[in-house]
Design a protein around this motif. Structure first.
Motif, PDB file in Angstrom:
ATOM      1  N   TYR A 163      -2.869  -0.206   5.826  1.00  0.00           N
ATOM      2  CA  TYR A 163      -3.631   0.470   4.768  1.00  0.00           C
ATOM      3  C   TYR A 163      -2.705   1.309   3.890  1.00  0.00           C
ATOM      4  O   TYR A 163      -2.847   1.355   2.676  1.00  0.00           O
ATOM      5  CB  TYR A 163      -4.719   1.374   5.364  1.00  0.00           C
ATOM      6  N   SER A 198     -12.188   0.456   3.238  1.00  0.00           N
ATOM      7  CA  SER A 198     -11.865   0.073   4.612  1.00  0.00           C
ATOM      8  C   SER A 198     -13.178  -0.175   5.329  1.00  0.00           C
ATOM      9  O   SER A 198     -14.075   0.669   5.303  1.00  0.00           O
ATOM     10  CB  SER A 198     -11.104   1.180   5.332  1.00  0.00           C
ATOM     11  N   PHE A 204      -8.934   7.760   7.051  1.00  0.00           N
ATOM     12  CA  PHE A 204      -8.706   7.077   5.775  1.00  0.00           C
ATOM     13  C   PHE A 204      -8.185   8.080   4.739  1.00  0.00           C
ATOM     14  O   PHE A 204      -7.242   7.796   3.993  1.00  0.00           O
ATOM     15  CB  PHE A 204     -10.000   6.405   5.306  1.00  0.00           C
TER      16      PHE A 204
END
Ligand code: SAM
Length: 383
Positions: free
Chosen positions: A305, A326, A336
């Motif tokens: 990511y 995500s 995140f």
């Protein structure tokens, strides 16, 4: 009967009871609806039972007396339909039944116009499925119902992998409409049940940020690309599945859309190349598959990511927007957020937070069932 710890857990209103939180389970109750009792014998409600699964009980009702029969399921279908009437706009494709969030533990039913596609993911729901199918046919009148029972979750419940038509006749082509766009959906071979319905509202919302050059990375069959194309000068869609790119191109033709160019490529490689070439975009959408499917994968997922978000930020013009998603439940909003902070730091860019969203409302989030909030979709602006 629950243990004292199990009772405390149950009071939190989480819809699952784990094996360790039970004093005793009747081995012969596999797939049955059982009465659940507190440690002092008080009736608490009723649940599906699967002694072979770590999630041994899946909650059905707090009412210990209520008959769980045809009327019970008919009522729950009516409620699910009524909720979709309240929240679904601008589309004939949406999730009609979303498992625990609609009171059907382990059942997913997606609607693509006149076609229903279901996934049965628990032993309990599998046993009552013939009755639920009959009720769905009665209440929704679909021309076809397809089962996509291929999830690995079924193996944990001791259920076989299978897929196919279980009612009616499939039309030659299934066309759905989402906002002003049309899509052909392959309910037998497509990802999930055919389409990423959970991103519908985010696709329509993303249009508001579209202008100039847009990059749609992990494009599947062009869901975001087609929506944002209306407000963009050009859209580059990147996807590594050949079948998805083929279908994306068909969807472009279906909509007469010429501003989108589809490329079959690996996003990780392509982002690096675009950066090397000095390419720049005004909007970038990153909607990757779930990088973390279990806790052991979180570290690698974090790296994945960070990498795509870092490259995405570097590829934006000043004032450009990154819409980044995500769908891993294990990558929480906090994680995140931390990944995006790292990406901004490593990209040496100042980044403004604009908005944070979740999945479309027809995939409801139940506050006491954290697993039901899995999709994160964040809009950021590069200064
Ligand atoms: C979550 S889906 C995207 C859904 C899409 N945005 C939509 O709204 O319909 C992720 C997609 O990424 C593709 N994919 C997975 N890994 C990839 C990679 N390394 N490079 C390019 N595409 C990839 C998958 O084939 C899948 O179509």
């Amino acid at each position: 009967m629950l243990t004292a710890k199990g009772e405390r857990w149950h009071r939190s209103r989480h819809p699952w009871i784990y094996r360790d939180d039970l004093q005793a389970v009747d081995g012969s109750a596999a797939g049955q609806i059982v009465q659940v009792k507190a440690a002092d014998g008080r009736p608490l409600g009723q649940a599906f039972c699967n002694p072979a699964s770590k999630i041994t009980l899946r909650w059905l009702t707090d009412n210990a007396e209520e008959p769980i029969d045809r009327n019970f399921w008919a009522g729950r279908i009516q409620q699910a339909l009524a909720f979709r009437q309240r929240v679904v706009r601008d589309s004939n494709a949406y999730r009609l039944i979303s498992s625990e969030a609609d009171g059907f533990p382990g059942l997913i039913v997606d609607r693509y116009g006149e076609v229903l596609v279901l996934q049965s993911l628990s032993l309990g729901i599998e046993k009552v499925l013939p009755m639920i199918l009959e009720l769905l046919v009665e209440q929704v009148r679909p021309c076809a119902v397809v089962a996509r029972n291929e999830s690995s979750i079924r193996a944990l419940e001791g259920l076989p992998q299978e897929k196919g038509l279980i009612h009616g006749k499939l039309p030659e082509r299934i066309e759905i409409q989402e906002g002003k766009c049309r899509f052909w959906v392959d309910v037998l071979e497509g990802h999930k049940t055919g389409f990423y319905l959970d991103q519908r509202e985010n696709r329509l919302w993303a249009k508001g940020y579209a202008r100039g050059r847009v990059l749609d990375a992990f494009a599947y069959q062009g869901g975001f690309s087609l929506q944002v194309a209306e407000n963009a000068e050009e859209v580059l869609a990147i996807e590594d599945s050949a079948a998805a790119v083929e279908r994306l191109n068909e969807n472009l033709r279906l909509n007469g859309q010429v501003r989108v160019k589809a490329e079959r490529a690996n996003v990780f490689d392509r982002l690096r190349e675009l950066e090397k070439q000095g390419d720049k975009f005004d909007l970038i959408i990153l909607d990757p598959p779930a990088f973390a499917k279990n806790r052991g994968e979180i570290r690698d997922a974090w790296r994945g990511y960070r990498e795509i978000n870092l490259r995405g930020l570097r590829l934006l013009n000043p004032g450009g927007v990154l819409i980044t998603c995500s769908c891993s439940y294990l990558i929480t909003e906090e994680i995140f957020g931390e990944i995006l902070r790292e990406a901004s730091r490593d990209a040496h860019r100042t980044v403004r937070f604009l908005e944070s969203r979740a999945q479309s409302r027809d995939h409801p989030v139940v506050l006491t069932h954290p697993e039901s909030r899995y999709l994160k979709c964040v809009a950021l602006e590069v200064v």
